[in-house]
Scaffold this motif. Structure first.
Motif, PDB file in Angstrom:
ATOM      1  N   TYR A 125       0.850  -1.203   0.000  1.00 31.30           N
ATOM      2  CA  TYR A 125       0.000   0.000   0.000  1.00 31.30           C
ATOM      3  C   TYR A 125       0.877   1.240   0.000  1.00 31.30           C
ATOM      4  CZ  TYR A 125      -4.248  -2.660   0.454  1.00 31.30           C
ATOM      5  OH  TYR A 125      -5.303  -3.508   0.186  1.00 31.30           O
ATOM      6  N   CYS A 133     -15.421   1.145   0.998  1.00 35.15           N
ATOM      7  CA  CYS A 133     -13.975   1.276   1.232  1.00 35.15           C
ATOM      8  C   CYS A 133     -13.683   2.370   2.252  1.00 35.15           C
ATOM      9  CB  CYS A 133     -13.271   1.582  -0.092  1.00 35.15           C
ATOM     10  SG  CYS A 133     -11.481   1.779   0.114  1.00 35.15           S
ATOM     11  N   PRO A 134     -12.869   2.066   3.268  1.00 39.07           N
ATOM     12  CA  PRO A 134     -12.601   3.059   4.319  1.00 39.07           C
ATOM     13  C   PRO A 134     -11.738   4.231   3.845  1.00 39.07           C
ATOM     14  CG  PRO A 134     -11.198   1.141   4.598  1.00 39.07           C
ATOM     15  CD  PRO A 134     -12.143   0.806   3.488  1.00 39.07           C
ATOM     16  N   ALA A 177      -3.020   1.841  -4.390  1.00 37.24           N
ATOM     17  CA  ALA A 177      -3.142   3.240  -3.955  1.00 37.24           C
ATOM     18  C   ALA A 177      -4.561   3.721  -4.175  1.00 37.24           C
ATOM     19  CB  ALA A 177      -2.178   4.122  -4.756  1.00 37.24           C
ATOM     20  N   GLY A 178      -4.986   4.668  -3.361  1.00 38.51           N
ATOM     21  CA  GLY A 178      -6.259   5.328  -3.599  1.00 38.51           C
ATOM     22  C   GLY A 178      -6.128   6.225  -4.821  1.00 38.51           C
ATOM     23  N   GLU A 179      -7.253   6.771  -5.260  1.00 40.71           N
ATOM     24  CA  GLU A 179      -7.227   7.650  -6.435  1.00 40.71           C
ATOM     25  C   GLU A 179      -7.217   9.104  -5.958  1.00 40.71           C
ATOM     26  OE1 GLU A 179     -10.427   7.078  -9.242  1.00 40.71           O
ATOM     27  OE2 GLU A 179      -9.421   8.352 -10.723  1.00 40.71           O
ATOM     28  N   ALA A 196      -6.453   3.155  -9.804  1.00 42.16           N
ATOM     29  CA  ALA A 196      -7.723   3.488 -10.453  1.00 42.16           C
ATOM     30  C   ALA A 196      -7.589   3.582 -11.971  1.00 42.16           C
ATOM     31  CB  ALA A 196      -8.229   4.812  -9.907  1.00 42.16           C
ATOM     32  N   LEU A 200      -7.410  -4.172 -12.069  1.00 48.36           N
ATOM     33  CA  LEU A 200      -8.479  -3.234 -11.711  1.00 48.36           C
ATOM     34  C   LEU A 200      -9.753  -4.029 -11.475  1.00 48.36           C
ATOM     35  CD1 LEU A 200      -9.332  -0.187 -11.462  1.00 48.36           C
ATOM     36  CD2 LEU A 200     -10.127  -0.379 -13.819  1.00 48.36           C
ATOM     37  N   GLU A 226     -15.531  -4.066  -9.204  1.00 48.82           N
ATOM     38  CA  GLU A 226     -16.351  -3.902  -7.987  1.00 48.82           C
ATOM     39  C   GLU A 226     -17.735  -4.511  -8.252  1.00 48.82           C
ATOM     40  OE1 GLU A 226     -14.062  -3.212  -6.224  1.00 48.82           O
ATOM     41  OE2 GLU A 226     -12.937  -1.457  -6.788  1.00 48.82           O
ATOM     42  N   LYS A 274     -14.410   7.902  -9.903  1.00 52.92           N
ATOM     43  CA  LYS A 274     -14.782   6.485 -10.040  1.00 52.92           C
ATOM     44  C   LYS A 274     -16.288   6.305 -10.279  1.00 52.92           C
ATOM     45  CE  LYS A 274     -13.622   1.996  -7.996  1.00 52.92           C
ATOM     46  NZ  LYS A 274     -12.803   1.305  -7.015  1.00 52.92           N
ATOM     47  N   ARG A 285     -13.911 -10.602  -1.371  1.00 49.87           N
ATOM     48  CA  ARG A 285     -15.232 -10.399  -0.756  1.00 49.87           C
ATOM     49  C   ARG A 285     -15.131  -9.186   0.172  1.00 49.87           C
ATOM     50  NH1 ARG A 285     -17.717 -15.972   1.673  1.00 49.87           N
ATOM     51  NH2 ARG A 285     -15.593 -16.488   2.308  1.00 49.87           N
ATOM     52  N   VAL A 286     -16.225  -8.458   0.329  1.00 48.56           N
ATOM     53  CA  VAL A 286     -16.208  -7.267   1.188  1.00 48.56           C
ATOM     54  C   VAL A 286     -15.856  -7.664   2.620  1.00 48.56           C
ATOM     55  CG1 VAL A 286     -17.515  -5.310   2.087  1.00 48.56           C
ATOM     56  CG2 VAL A 286     -18.060  -6.219  -0.156  1.00 48.56           C
ATOM     57  N   ILE A 341     -16.473   0.571   7.860  1.00 46.87           N
ATOM     58  CA  ILE A 341     -17.231  -0.280   6.934  1.00 46.87           C
ATOM     59  C   ILE A 341     -17.696  -1.538   7.661  1.00 46.87           C
ATOM     60  CG2 ILE A 341     -17.134  -1.611   4.771  1.00 46.87           C
ATOM     61  CD1 ILE A 341     -16.624   1.453   4.405  1.00 46.87           C
ATOM     62  N   ARG A 375      -7.820 -11.585   2.549  1.00 47.75           N
ATOM     63  CA  ARG A 375      -9.187 -11.276   2.994  1.00 47.75           C
ATOM     64  C   ARG A 375      -9.840 -12.555   3.507  1.00 47.75           C
ATOM     65  NH1 ARG A 375      -8.570  -8.467  -1.750  1.00 47.75           N
ATOM     66  NH2 ARG A 375      -9.070  -6.242  -1.779  1.00 47.75           N
TER      67      ARG A 375
HETATM   68  N1  SAM Z   1      -8.215   2.650  -5.723  1.00 49.35           N
HETATM   69  C1  SAM Z   1      -8.079   1.703  -6.743  1.00 49.35           C
HETATM   70  C2  SAM Z   1      -9.316   1.635  -7.611  1.00 49.35           C
HETATM   71  O1  SAM Z   1     -10.084   2.573  -7.600  1.00 49.35           O
HETATM   72  O2  SAM Z   1      -9.530   0.655  -8.296  1.00 49.35           O
HETATM   73  C3  SAM Z   1      -7.697   0.304  -6.321  1.00 49.35           C
HETATM   74  C4  SAM Z   1      -6.955   0.112  -5.079  1.00 49.35           C
HETATM   75  S1  SAM Z   1      -7.948  -0.520  -3.804  1.00 49.35           S
HETATM   76  C5  SAM Z   1      -6.668  -0.288  -2.652  1.00 49.35           C
HETATM   77  C6  SAM Z   1      -8.043  -2.241  -4.139  1.00 49.35           C
HETATM   78  C7  SAM Z   1      -9.383  -2.929  -4.000  1.00 49.35           C
HETATM   79  O3  SAM Z   1      -9.704  -3.166  -2.645  1.00 49.35           O
HETATM   80  C8  SAM Z   1     -10.597  -2.225  -4.525  1.00 49.35           C
HETATM   81  O4  SAM Z   1     -10.687  -2.325  -5.914  1.00 49.35           O
HETATM   82  C9  SAM Z   1     -11.739  -2.941  -3.808  1.00 49.35           C
HETATM   83  O5  SAM Z   1     -12.291  -3.976  -4.586  1.00 49.35           O
HETATM   84  C10 SAM Z   1     -11.052  -3.557  -2.593  1.00 49.35           C
HETATM   85  N2  SAM Z   1     -11.697  -3.109  -1.336  1.00 49.35           N
HETATM   86  C11 SAM Z   1     -12.065  -1.871  -0.989  1.00 49.35           C
HETATM   87  N3  SAM Z   1     -12.693  -1.874   0.199  1.00 49.35           N
HETATM   88  C12 SAM Z   1     -12.744  -3.151   0.613  1.00 49.35           C
HETATM   89  C13 SAM Z   1     -13.291  -3.814   1.763  1.00 49.35           C
HETATM   90  N4  SAM Z   1     -13.932  -3.165   2.724  1.00 49.35           N
HETATM   91  N5  SAM Z   1     -13.158  -5.158   1.837  1.00 49.35           N
HETATM   92  C14 SAM Z   1     -12.535  -5.857   0.881  1.00 49.35           C
HETATM   93  N6  SAM Z   1     -11.991  -5.296  -0.210  1.00 49.35           N
HETATM   94  C15 SAM Z   1     -12.097  -3.957  -0.356  1.00 49.35           C
END
Ligand code: SAM
Length: 472
Positions: free
Chosen positions: A92, A104-105, A142-144, A179, A199, A202, A218, A279-280, A286, A321
């Motif tokens: 990360y 997503c947190p 990374a976040g966007e 992203a 990518l 979701e 997004k 999976r979430v 969250i 996860r």
């Molecule tokens: N920010 C990027 C994007 O917009 O695609 C991707 C990076 S993000 C760190 C990676 C992935 O984590 C996301 O695409 C999402 O599917 C997953 N993610 C986000 N929140 C989550 C959660 N609460 N539990 C499990 N996976 C999660």
């Protein structure tokens, strides 16, 4: 909108009407044993299934047929991937994010979570910590945020990661999960020498997608869904897709995921390199139970098996996860790549204690990499730290045609043994080393060609003496 896998418009290749008709067809046929037998016969040819056929299998309720499906998934897994499991870790880089994703947190409105972005010095510390565990392959996350995490920042990080050689360590493949972006930026990632561009969709359900991504770039479903086409147009051969299971009805997502794979085949002549099945999970603000489409463990395993059958040549990834028990089940049914020793917080590897404050989600398998490697070997798998394919130019359709003809095995198996040997020499505990040495000895005999066997033996000896990074 008319369904057309060849179209470059999101709503034509992921066509809501086609998915709904598929689901209707599935409901009518889920207990049609004659049809299910026909589909299973086709599946046994190991050339894959289309989204409709695979969706019928997923919905089938007949115990006998489900067992047949699981056995077939296991067999396909063995035929194309042997008993190797490729290892990786997420890294990360930054949790700054301007999006509003409800699951997503890192979403913009979350003020609880400390925001952090690694400096290049901190990237270096993380990479050294990862190398010290034995990792060779990373997925950067990374976040966007165009201001805090512009493409130049990501490129700098990739450069730093590849440049660090600590003791015998090296990161040899950097996969990227950031992203959706422009063709121009994808070209820059390609030039930086990335492995797979990952990518997650979701959800493929447009309305839900827009609801779950209420604000930020997004929010744009079409731009997100068409991202992989831009990536491939930019020359990135290997792309990795996935849905975040739990957000929408799994049958809808399953059909969408396979339609996405069919679209790649139709337009680019090659399917996705990998499919992930996250999976979430619970995270800072969250609560997964807020999403009422969560999946039972049983259905989760069935999804993995049906994906394995539908796209036999596509790698499948599972992260931490999932807990040890689920990981064990799905590895058998089709998973080919897993993460180990993961931390999902920004800067988490360099910290002694597992930090939680900047985590993206709770980790359910918090064993060390050595423990995961040991466990895999005790189950009869070969943990592989191989990164050879893309370094040898075996990407995209070249990789797929080698995979389809079964030839890839001639490289993967010996490469897995040689990279495992490196791990044993440099990072393993004594017990892991002992089990690993025995496994390598046994597995050398499974190398088909005597000439290759001889070369592998020579190289293993050279690794003993300190040489590194051999590959076929
Ligand atoms: N920010 C990027 C994007 O917009 O695609 C991707 C990076 S993000 C760190 C990676 C992935 O984590 C996301 O695409 C999402 O599917 C997953 N993610 C986000 N929140 C989550 C959660 N609460 N539990 C499990 N996976 C999660």
């Amino acid at each position: 909108m008319i369904y057309n896998p060849k179209s470059l418009k999101a709503e034509e290749f992921i066509n809501d009407e086609e998915i709904n008709e598929t689901l209707k067809y599935v409901d009518e046929n889920k207990n049609n044993l004659e049809l299910i037998d026909k589909i299973l016969e086709k599946a046994k040819l190991k050339k894959g299934l289309n989204h409709r056929e695979a969706s019928v299998l997923l919905a089938c309720e007949n115990k006998e047929k489900i067992d047949e499906m699981y056995n077939l998934a296991e067999q396909i897994k063995k035929d194309f991937y042997g008993n190797r499991i490729v290892m990786f870790a997420p890294l990360y880089l930054s949790n700054y994010c301007v999006n509003g994703c409800l699951y997503c947190p890192y979403h913009l409105k979350n003020k609880n979570i400390p925001r952090k972005k690694l400096t290049q010095e901190e990237v270096k510390k993380e990479v050294i910590a990862l190398q010290n565990m034995g990792h060779k392959r990373l997925a950067i996350e990374a976040g966007e945020d165009p201001v805090n995490n512009p493409i130049e920042y990501i490129l700098d990080c990739i450069k730093t990661i590849y440049s660090i050689k600590h003791k015998n360590g090296a990161i040899r493949r950097v996969n990227v999960n950031i992203a959706a972006t422009t063709v121009e930026n994808y070209k820059k990632l390609k030039d930086a020498g990335i492995g797979t561009y990952i990518l997650f969709q979701e959800t493929y359900h447009k309305k839900s997608y827009e609801y779950l991504h209420p604000t930020g770039p997004k929010h744009n479903y079409d731009y997100h869904t068409e991202a992989m086409d831009r990536a491939m147009d930019a020359g990135i051969d290997d792309v990795g897709i996935g849905v975040l299971f739990g957000l929408e009805k799994y049958r809808y997502e399953f059909a969408g995921l396979l339609m996405h794979a069919e679209h790649f085949e139709a337009v680019h002549g090659v399917g996705p390199h990998t499919i992930s099945v996250p999976r979430v999970k619970k995270a800072d603000d969250i609560n997964p139970s807020d999403f009422d489409d969560s999946l039972s463990d049983e259905m989760f395993c069935k999804i993995v098996a049906c994906i394995r059958i539908a796209v036999p040549y596509t790698g499948m990834i599972i992260s931490t996860r999932e807990n040890q028990e689920i990981r064990e089940k799905v590895i058998r049914l089709g998973i080919s790549q897993i993460s180990g020793g993961s931390r999902t917080s920004v800067g988490g590897y360099a910290e002694e204690e597992r930090p939680h404050d900047t985590e993206q989600f709770d980790v359910s398998d918090d064993r060390t990499l050595d423990e995961v490697v040991n466990w895999l070997m005790s189950l009869g798998y070969i943990p592989s730290f191989c990164t050879a394919c893309y370094r040898e130019g075996r990407t995209g359709d070249r990789f797929m045609s080698l995979c389809k003809s079964g030839q890839i095995q001639n490289c993967c198996h010996p490469n897995a043994l040689m990279t495992l040997k490196e791990f044993l020499m440099d990072y393993a505990t004594s017990n892991t080393k002992k089990i690993g040495e025995e496994l390598i000895e046994k597995e050398i005999n499974n190398i088909g060609k005597d000439e290759v066997k001889k070369i592998v033996r020579e190289r293993l000896q050279k690794i003993e003496k300190g040489e590194r990074d051999f590959r076929f």
